[in-house]
Scaffold this motif. Structure first.
Motif, PDB file in Angstrom:
ATOM      1  N   LEU A 143       1.273  -0.812   0.039  1.00 33.91           N
ATOM      2  CA  LEU A 143       0.437   0.210  -0.122  1.00 33.91           C
ATOM      3  C   LEU A 143       0.913   0.843  -0.428  1.00 33.91           C
ATOM      4  N   VAL A 144       2.053   0.915   0.566  1.00 35.31           N
ATOM      5  CA  VAL A 144       2.823   2.243   0.394  1.00 35.31           C
ATOM      6  C   VAL A 144       3.405   2.436  -1.005  1.00 35.31           C
ATOM      7  N   GLU A 145       3.838   1.245  -1.419  1.00 36.90           N
ATOM      8  CA  GLU A 145       4.487   0.938  -3.026  1.00 36.90           C
ATOM      9  C   GLU A 145       3.607   1.672  -3.440  1.00 36.90           C
ATOM     10  N   THR A 146       2.354   1.328  -3.682  1.00 36.14           N
ATOM     11  CA  THR A 146       1.231   2.071  -4.380  1.00 36.14           C
ATOM     12  C   THR A 146       1.282   3.421  -4.249  1.00 36.14           C
ATOM     13  N   GLY A 147       1.209   4.443  -3.694  1.00 40.58           N
ATOM     14  CA  GLY A 147       0.835   5.289  -2.926  1.00 40.58           C
ATOM     15  C   GLY A 147      -0.367   5.908  -2.099  1.00 40.58           C
ATOM     16  N   VAL A 148      -0.674   4.596  -1.840  1.00 36.01           N
ATOM     17  CA  VAL A 148      -2.384   4.411  -1.252  1.00 36.01           C
ATOM     18  C   VAL A 148      -1.852   5.414   0.474  1.00 36.01           C
ATOM     19  N   CYS A 149      -1.033   5.192   0.430  1.00 36.57           N
ATOM     20  CA  CYS A 149      -0.599   5.730   2.057  1.00 36.57           C
ATOM     21  C   CYS A 149       0.771   5.887   2.273  1.00 36.57           C
ATOM     22  N   LYS A 150       1.246   7.180   2.620  1.00 37.25           N
ATOM     23  CA  LYS A 150       2.904   7.429   2.890  1.00 37.25           C
ATOM     24  C   LYS A 150       3.454   6.684   3.437  1.00 37.25           C
ATOM     25  N   ASP A 151       3.181   6.180   4.201  1.00 39.99           N
ATOM     26  CA  ASP A 151       3.556   4.925   5.205  1.00 39.99           C
ATOM     27  C   ASP A 151       3.442   4.094   5.878  1.00 39.99           C
ATOM     28  N   THR A 152       3.755   3.332   6.538  1.00 38.25           N
ATOM     29  CA  THR A 152       3.704   2.058   7.321  1.00 38.25           C
ATOM     30  C   THR A 152       2.001   2.226   8.460  1.00 38.25           C
ATOM     31  N   SER A 153       2.414   3.943   9.029  1.00 38.55           N
ATOM     32  CA  SER A 153       1.924   4.109  10.075  1.00 38.55           C
ATOM     33  C   SER A 153       0.555   4.617   9.709  1.00 38.55           C
ATOM     34  N   VAL A 155      -0.981   3.988   7.049  1.00 38.26           N
ATOM     35  CA  VAL A 155      -1.882   2.047   6.800  1.00 38.26           C
ATOM     36  C   VAL A 155      -2.521   1.831   8.282  1.00 38.26           C
ATOM     37  N   PHE A 156      -1.880   1.493   9.575  1.00 35.13           N
ATOM     38  CA  PHE A 156      -2.993   0.819  10.051  1.00 35.13           C
ATOM     39  C   PHE A 156      -3.473   1.831  10.571  1.00 35.13           C
ATOM     40  N   ARG A 157      -3.641   3.137  10.256  1.00 37.48           N
ATOM     41  CA  ARG A 157      -4.716   3.974  10.297  1.00 37.48           C
ATOM     42  C   ARG A 157      -6.007   3.943  10.124  1.00 37.48           C
ATOM     43  N   ARG A 158      -5.368   3.537   8.799  1.00 38.41           N
ATOM     44  CA  ARG A 158      -6.774   2.970   7.673  1.00 38.41           C
ATOM     45  C   ARG A 158      -6.970   2.018   7.023  1.00 38.41           C
ATOM     46  N   TYR A 159      -6.228   1.254   7.446  1.00 40.24           N
ATOM     47  CA  TYR A 159      -6.543  -0.425   6.961  1.00 40.24           C
ATOM     48  C   TYR A 159      -5.527  -1.036   7.313  1.00 40.24           C
ATOM     49  N   LEU A 160      -6.495  -2.516   7.871  1.00 40.53           N
ATOM     50  CA  LEU A 160      -5.957  -3.936   8.454  1.00 40.53           C
ATOM     51  C   LEU A 160      -6.188  -4.149   9.537  1.00 40.53           C
ATOM     52  N   THR A 161      -7.079  -3.350  10.512  1.00 39.53           N
ATOM     53  CA  THR A 161      -6.714  -3.439  11.718  1.00 39.53           C
ATOM     54  C   THR A 161      -8.172  -3.642  11.836  1.00 39.53           C
ATOM     55  N   ASP A 162      -8.178  -4.140  12.791  1.00 40.46           N
ATOM     56  CA  ASP A 162      -9.945  -4.317  13.664  1.00 40.46           C
ATOM     57  C   ASP A 162     -11.362  -2.995  13.159  1.00 40.46           C
ATOM     58  N   GLY A 163     -12.499  -3.374  12.140  1.00 39.72           N
ATOM     59  CA  GLY A 163     -13.348  -1.877  12.013  1.00 39.72           C
ATOM     60  C   GLY A 163     -12.515  -1.402  10.668  1.00 39.72           C
ATOM     61  N   LYS A 164     -11.576  -1.769  10.305  1.00 37.53           N
ATOM     62  CA  LYS A 164     -11.480  -0.856   8.972  1.00 37.53           C
ATOM     63  C   LYS A 164     -10.874  -1.773   6.992  1.00 37.53           C
ATOM     64  N   PRO A 165     -10.235  -1.664   6.208  1.00 33.62           N
ATOM     65  CA  PRO A 165     -11.419  -1.949   4.998  1.00 33.62           C
ATOM     66  C   PRO A 165     -10.208  -3.587   5.302  1.00 33.62           C
ATOM     67  N   GLY A 166     -10.044  -4.477   4.967  1.00 38.53           N
ATOM     68  CA  GLY A 166      -8.642  -5.385   5.357  1.00 38.53           C
ATOM     69  C   GLY A 166      -8.667  -6.087   6.033  1.00 38.53           C
ATOM     70  N   PHE A 167      -9.175  -6.125   7.055  1.00 38.07           N
ATOM     71  CA  PHE A 167      -8.629  -6.593   8.877  1.00 38.07           C
ATOM     72  C   PHE A 167      -9.537  -8.304   8.233  1.00 38.07           C
ATOM     73  N   VAL A 168      -8.568  -8.459   8.365  1.00 36.88           N
ATOM     74  CA  VAL A 168      -9.130 -10.453   8.651  1.00 36.88           C
ATOM     75  C   VAL A 168      -8.945 -11.254   9.902  1.00 36.88           C
ATOM     76  N   PRO A 169      -9.795 -11.218  10.885  1.00 36.74           N
ATOM     77  CA  PRO A 169      -8.757 -12.229  12.633  1.00 36.74           C
ATOM     78  C   PRO A 169      -8.809 -13.530  12.345  1.00 36.74           C
ATOM     79  N   HIS A 170      -7.227 -13.482  12.872  1.00 39.06           N
ATOM     80  CA  HIS A 170      -7.335 -15.200  12.601  1.00 39.06           C
ATOM     81  C   HIS A 170      -7.435 -15.634  13.788  1.00 39.06           C
ATOM     82  N   ARG A 171      -7.102 -17.389  13.919  1.00 34.73           N
ATOM     83  CA  ARG A 171      -7.164 -17.814  15.113  1.00 34.73           C
ATOM     84  C   ARG A 171      -6.208 -18.489  15.436  1.00 34.73           C
ATOM     85  N   TRP A 172      -4.611 -18.000  16.028  1.00 33.85           N
ATOM     86  CA  TRP A 172      -3.677 -18.656  16.242  1.00 33.85           C
ATOM     87  C   TRP A 172      -3.969 -19.605  17.613  1.00 33.85           C
ATOM     88  N   ALA A 173      -2.384 -20.338  18.361  1.00 33.39           N
ATOM     89  CA  ALA A 173      -2.314 -21.504  19.538  1.00 33.39           C
ATOM     90  C   ALA A 173      -2.650 -20.194  20.152  1.00 33.39           C
TER      91      ALA A 173
END
Length: 283
Positions: A143-153, A155-173
């Motif tokens: 997402l940074v490489e393609t210019g969607v976000c300026k840095d990884t910080s 990214v995690f404000r706008r995407y990939l965290t709970d309640g944001k686009p791209g977040f998918v929980p996984h049940r670990w050990a």
């Protein structure tokens, strides 16, 4: 107790870091690290390379990994240190907990496509050293490489965290399983960066109580994501639960990590360093 520059938490291209084990070892040694551990996520495939590189640079070495577990609906990380990297139970357990990452990544990509971000899975794969370990970090780099976000910080404000686009929980050990794999392989289990988890006081107390009951032995007090106040808080927690203290930068990349290898404050002197429990496991 002599002051020791130990860095017992970092990641290579074997999981979600950007440097090889050899490059990490060189960087750690250049920064004055005396005792080092590579702790890739749910993976120990880089251990022999890391140990050989550590010795080539005059550093002592502890085997390491960082296992993802689910506790109270939150993903918690348990660092294992000083275990036998050839233990079959450790290998089997880590292979099982890695197993769900591929399907999860495909679902993350599908969610991002719904908000107009196409090709995220293929884009994330470009950053993956080990496809079994594709993670949110690899998506963030895309997402940074393609210019969607300026840095990884961002990214995690706008995407990939709970309640944001791209977040998918996984049940670990389970917590019990992770601590057992580490302990039965001769190592010490350590709760990683505890200030990062979104627990209530009651949930955090339950985490430490259960961790200790299962044979957990340490907690990261000084780490790259802890403030000075948080380090003091978890120094108190270590004393309360009779846990040893660990120190690790959680370094992933020269371009992304706020704290470099070996650049952390030292542990408070009144705590027992986790490496004292593992003196016979240091190589």
């Amino acid at each position: 107790m002599p002051i020791l520059n130990a860095d017992l938490h970092c990641h290579s291209v074997v999981s979600d870091g950007t440097l090889t084990p050899e490059a990490l070892a060189a960087r750690a040694a250049a920064n004055g690290v005396e005792l080092w551990a590579l702790t890739d996520h749910d993976e120990i495939g880089g251990q022999q390379r890391a140990m050989a590189a550590a010795h080539a640079h005059g550093m002592k070495y502890l085997t390491g990994t960082e296992i993802s577990v689910t506790f109270a609906s939150e993903t918690v990380h348990i660092v294992g240190l000083g275990f036998d990297a050839e233990d079959p139970r450790m290998h089997e357990g880590l292979q099982a907990t890695r197993g769900g990452r591929g399907a999860r990544a495909q679902e993350m990509s599908a969610q991002l496509e719904k908000v107009g971000i196409r090709g995220a899975y293929e884009g994330a794969l470009k950053y993956v050293g080990n496809p079994e370990l594709i993670s949110r970090t690899h998506f963030a780099r895309f997402l940074v490489e393609t210019g969607v976000c300026k840095d990884t910080s961002e990214v995690f404000r706008r995407y990939l965290t709970d309640g944001k686009p791209g977040f998918v929980p996984h049940r670990w050990a389970s917590l019990k399983d992770a601590v057992r794999w580490i302990s039965e392989a001769g190592g010490a289990a350590v709760i990683a960066h505890p200030a990062r988890y979104r627990f209530t006081a009651t949930e955090e107390y339950a985490l430490f109580t259960e961790f200790k009951a299962h044979g957990g032995r340490g907690v990261e007090v000084v780490t790259g994501s802890h403030t000075a106040a948080e380090a003091m808080r978890y120094a108190d927690t270590a004393r309360e639960f009779g846990l040893a203290a660990s120190r690790g930068s959680d370094f992933h990349s020269p371009d992304e990590s706020h704290t470099d290898l070996g650049q952390l404050p030292f542990l408070p002197g009144e705590l027992t360093p986790v490496w004292e429990l593992l003196a016979d496991r240091i190589r």
